[in-house]
Design an enzyme around this catalytic site. Structure first.
Site, mmCIF file in Angstrom:
data_model
loop_
_atom_site.group_PDB
_atom_site.id
_atom_site.type_symbol
_atom_site.label_atom_id
_atom_site.label_comp_id
_atom_site.label_asym_id
_atom_site.label_seq_id
_atom_site.Cartn_x
_atom_site.Cartn_y
_atom_site.Cartn_z
ATOM 1 C CG ASN A 29 13.302 -9.072 -2.034
ATOM 2 O OD1 ASN A 29 12.954 -9.043 -3.491
ATOM 3 N ND2 ASN A 29 12.740 -10.641 -1.661
ATOM 4 C CB CYS A 72 19.340 -22.226 -3.645
ATOM 5 S SG CYS A 72 20.054 -23.954 -4.469
ATOM 6 C CD GLN A 117 13.687 -5.364 1.599
ATOM 7 O OE1 GLN A 117 14.964 -4.551 1.896
ATOM 8 N NE2 GLN A 117 12.898 -5.957 2.406
ATOM 9 C CG HIS A 169 7.709 -5.215 9.308
ATOM 10 N ND1 HIS A 169 8.995 -6.076 8.566
ATOM 11 C CD2 HIS A 169 6.965 -5.115 7.951
ATOM 12 C CE1 HIS A 169 8.509 -7.411 7.626
ATOM 13 N NE2 HIS A 169 8.025 -6.366 7.176
ATOM 14 N N GLY A 220 2.858 -4.786 3.058
ATOM 15 C CA GLY A 220 3.177 -4.905 1.591
ATOM 16 C C GLY A 220 2.627 -5.488 1.147
ATOM 17 C CB THR A 221 1.469 -9.329 1.406
ATOM 18 O OG1 THR A 221 2.862 -9.305 1.513
ATOM 19 C CG2 THR A 221 0.614 -10.041 0.852
ATOM 20 C CB THR A 267 -11.705 -1.293 13.224
ATOM 21 O OG1 THR A 267 -13.675 -2.282 13.073
ATOM 22 C CG2 THR A 267 -12.195 -0.763 14.227
#
Length: 389
Positions: free
Chosen positions: A147, A321, A175, A197, A69-70, A233
């Site tokens: 997410n 947090c 997501q 994944h 995804g990144t 590849t």
């Protein structure tokens, strides 16, 4: 272990693993080679490309494979913005870091980035989008579903605004894919990111949908694989596994959504009924069928994670947090949450392999942990008097 962190990653489906194994053993050829080994590998990739395309109703030629995804997000951002230097990009204030961090870099490179506000449920302000678009806007990138809190954004409406102004629209759907039906043709998105994944496939592989007619600059140059848009590849075994995961997801989508939604609602109702001073975060209706995001007022989310883990339950704060670093969730901040509300956040996300017995055990353990933690909480004197927004 009871695994309730399926938004972070999912268990690889056994059929996916079985499909991958031959390409890690006997069928190990390079897809670019002309001999039989290479041809078999190339054919396997094209079958997988079709399987991915069928899941989102695109043409196979509109799918390129990435490392996840990144990379898909980066390819969309840099691939579009590279053609119009020093232009404007519009995104939201609750995006994943895979969008926010490259946007920060693009700002350093002379681009203007507008971060759209959201309401208390995490829904992007459409009026702010309409006011922000201009002749200098080169791309709009808004996540399909958040997410952390699971809120589903009004993607088709956003796409319509972009279409009216002839601006490419990218959606980070990492997501959302596999959790809700997605038809890129009906929605009108131009680029869409997917990760394997998150849908019971292997890690390290993903895809970017690029609508025909959208031209981008490649992020990785080299031998010209993936239509010249992603050289290197190909990871054949992971691509094959990803394709199989998409096929399984597509065939069982309705059943899977029903299963996850029942568990989500059961978990949500049980926690809200049995544990005091808890609220559900995110949109109450328009949310992912597997996402439960709560605030346990008077408790630190990190302490909940640690204690749950000690009791055999895997969960997450949803990048919320940290009491030790004082780094609060940018998502919850954008939604207008107070420090105490952010601190007490907990994300529980169900998956295909969870069941109601696990939910019962989780709620029972969570109730005991919450009661114990509140007795020693630094917020114990005031949490009863703090009001949720």
């Amino acid at each position: 272990m009871i695994y309730l962190d399926n938004a972070a990653s999912t268990q690889v489906h056994q059929d996916v693993l079985d499909t991958m194994l031959p390409y890690l053993k006997g069928q190990y050829g390079n897809p670019s080679s002309l001999h039989r080994y290479g041809r078999l590998a190339h054919k396997a990739i094209e079958i997988a490309r079709k399987q991915v395309a069928l899941l989102i109703n695109s043409d196979p030629s509109e799918i390129i494979f990435t490392s996840g995804g990144t990379e898909s997000n980066l390819t969309a951002l840099y691939g579009i913005s590279g053609k119009k230097p020093h232009s404007q990009i519009i995104t939201s204030s609750i995006e994943h870091d895979a969008i926010l961090e490259p946007c920060k870099k693009l700002e350093q490179d002379g681009f203007s980035v507008i971060y759209l506000p959201v309401d208390i449920h995490g829904v992007v302000d459409l009026s702010a989008l309409k006011n922000a678009v201009s002749g200098n806007t080169c791309l709009v990138s808004i996540m399909f579903a958040n997410n952390e809190v699971g809120t589903i954004e009004p993607i088709s409406k956003i796409a319509q605004v972009c279409k009216e102004h002839n601006i490419p629209f990218h959606a980070d759907a990492v997501q959302a894919v596999g959790k809700i039906p997605i038809d890129v043709k009906t929605l009108g998105v131009d680029l869409l990111s997917i990760s394997s994944h998150k849908i019971n496939g292997p890690k390290g592989i993903g895809a970017l949908y690029i609508r025909k007619g959208i031209v981008i600059d490649p992020l990785i140059l080299g031998g010209g694989q993936e239509y010249g848009l992603r050289s290197g590849t190909e990871n054949v075994a992971n691509i094959v596994g990803f394709g199989k995961a998409c096929e399984i997801t597509r065939i069982n989508l309705v059943e899977n959504i029903s299963h996850m939604k029942k568990l989500r609602d059961y978990l949500t109702n049980s926690i809200l009924t049995e544990i005091p001073e808890v609220t559900l975060n995110g949109h109450p209706q328009n949310r992912l069928p597997n996402n439960c995001h709560f605030t346990f007022l008077g408790v630190a989310g990190e302490d909940l994670i640690i204690k749950l883990d000690e009791n055999g339950i895997a969960a997450s704060t949803g990048s919320a947090c940290s009491m030790h670093t004082q780094k609060a969730s940018h998502v919850l901040q954008a939604m207008g949450f107070s420090h105490e509300q952010i601190t007490g956040s907990l994300r529980l996300t169900v998956g295909l392999f969870n069941n109601s017995q696990e939910i019962n055990e989780t709620v029972s353990i969570l109730k005991k942990i919450t009661e114990a933690l509140r007795l020693v909480s630094p917020f114990k004197e005031k949490y009863h008097f703090l009001k949720f927004k």
